[in-house]
Every structure is written in structure tokens, then in C-alpha cells.
Design an enzyme around this catalytic site. Sequence first.
Site, short mmCIF file in Angstrom:
data_model
loop_
_atom_site.label_atom_id
_atom_site.label_comp_id
_atom_site.label_asym_id
_atom_site.label_seq_id
_atom_site.Cartn_x
_atom_site.Cartn_y
_atom_site.Cartn_z
N ASP A 188 0.82 -1.08 0.03
CA ASP A 188 -0.06 0.01 0.03
C ASP A 188 0.98 1.20 -0.09
O ASP A 188 0.26 2.43 0.33
CB ASP A 188 -1.02 0.10 1.28
CG ASP A 188 -0.19 -0.06 2.63
OD1 ASP A 188 0.96 -0.32 2.54
OD2 ASP A 188 -0.91 -0.18 3.56
N CYS A 194 4.97 -0.44 2.50
CA CYS A 194 5.77 -1.79 2.79
C CYS A 194 7.04 -1.54 3.29
O CYS A 194 7.26 -2.67 4.25
CB CYS A 194 5.85 -2.51 1.34
SG CYS A 194 6.92 -1.67 0.27
N HIS A 211 8.68 -3.68 -4.14
CA HIS A 211 7.92 -4.24 -2.63
C HIS A 211 9.29 -4.62 -1.86
O HIS A 211 10.26 -5.35 -2.39
CB HIS A 211 7.24 -5.10 -2.96
CG HIS A 211 6.30 -5.44 -2.02
ND1 HIS A 211 5.33 -4.54 -1.34
CD2 HIS A 211 6.10 -6.74 -1.16
CE1 HIS A 211 4.65 -5.22 -0.42
NE2 HIS A 211 5.21 -6.39 -0.38
#
Length: 220
Positions: free
Chosen positions: A88, A91, A197
Site C-alpha cells: 500500500d 511496505c 516491494h
Amino acid sequence: MMGDSSSSSSWSSQTDTQDDRMIALMLSEEYTKLDGAVGRRLSNLAPVPHVPRINSYIPNLNDATLDHQRLLQRLNVYGLCELKVSGDGNCQFRALSDQLYRSSEYHKQVRGEVVKQLKDNRTIYESYVPMKYKRYYKRMAKLGEWGDHITLQAAADRFAAKICLLTSFRDTCFIEIMPRDQAPKRELWLSFWSEVHYNSLYDNQAVPVQQKPKRKHWLF
């Protein structure tokens, strides 16, 4: 009566703050005992020195897919497992929160501590920021703003932690971020799907169950 009520409220607030700090200390000490399992898996890897920098290149879909496959292969080779956190925009801070407190839900507080480190130590980090420094740390204070390699350095400094990244970079498997001017008190392990990520990283045999926050409000 008004004075008694005010004093009672102040005493209650102080007690809550002391309780929060005690819980933070106990959690940190408890989870420090678990450090080392991932490090032993990667003991034969030579870490690459860390260079703080902002996010710049974002890979296209093909490159990102290849990078992710490379990361998964490395996880498999070294017997490691990702504890996945929400993608979101928070991370990096969620993964750090999980490593510190075995819950990703303290990401707001972790972000706040990192931003405070940036704000209070401008001379350390400013040379790495290619924009107005105040604009940079104010941007980083916003939820959903992606963390970068400067915030990783600030986190290492703030929490006196060696932060270790198992990455998807083709030529850089393992990056080590050391705290400046102090010996690290613990290790935090993250996987890094490059510029996409972060997840929290564990030995396959030692993946914990994520804990729910013990209090609604958390104070460091």
C-alpha cells in the site's frame, strides 16, 4: 473538583505512556533473541556496501517479472521465507515494523521515528537528497509514500540496527546497511523486490505468526 479531575487525567496519561514504553522494550528484547537465523543462512555471502539514494528507476513489467523470479530463486536457494506485508506504499515501514515488533501494524510509528531522524539530523542525509530537504522529509511523513534507501539508512541509525536486504538486483544479491557512529544492537532482515516491494524475511524454520498490536496507541 476540577483540579482533582485534571490531575487524575494527567496521571492516567503518564501511566499509559509508561506502559507503552515498557511493552515496546519487552517486545524488542524478546524478539532480539530470534536474530541470527537468517544471517546464518547467508553467512557465505559478502554484503555490498549501502549507498543512500532516493527511488528513481522503476522497472517495466518485463524487468519486474524477471526480478521477482530472481528473488524467489534466491529465497529458495538460501532456505528463506517472506512474511508478506501489504503493498500500500508503506511496505518498507511495514516490513521494518514486523522485524522490530512482529507486527506490521506499527508502520505509522516506525515511519514517524524515521522522519524524526531525518528532520533532526539534516547534515547527515541532505547530500543524498536531490531536492529541497524539507520538502523531502515532509513528503516521507505522508502515509503511502514509498520508502527509499535514505529512509533505510535513517531507520538503521534510529533503531541502532543493521538492516540486511536480500535483493532481486542482478549483480547485487545482499546489501547491508549499518548504523552510523554506533554498534548495531540487532539485525533486521528484509527482502527487496527492487523498486517494487519490501517484505519481512525469515528462516523457513522460524517464521513467526504475526501478532496483533497490544495497544491501540503506541508510543516509542
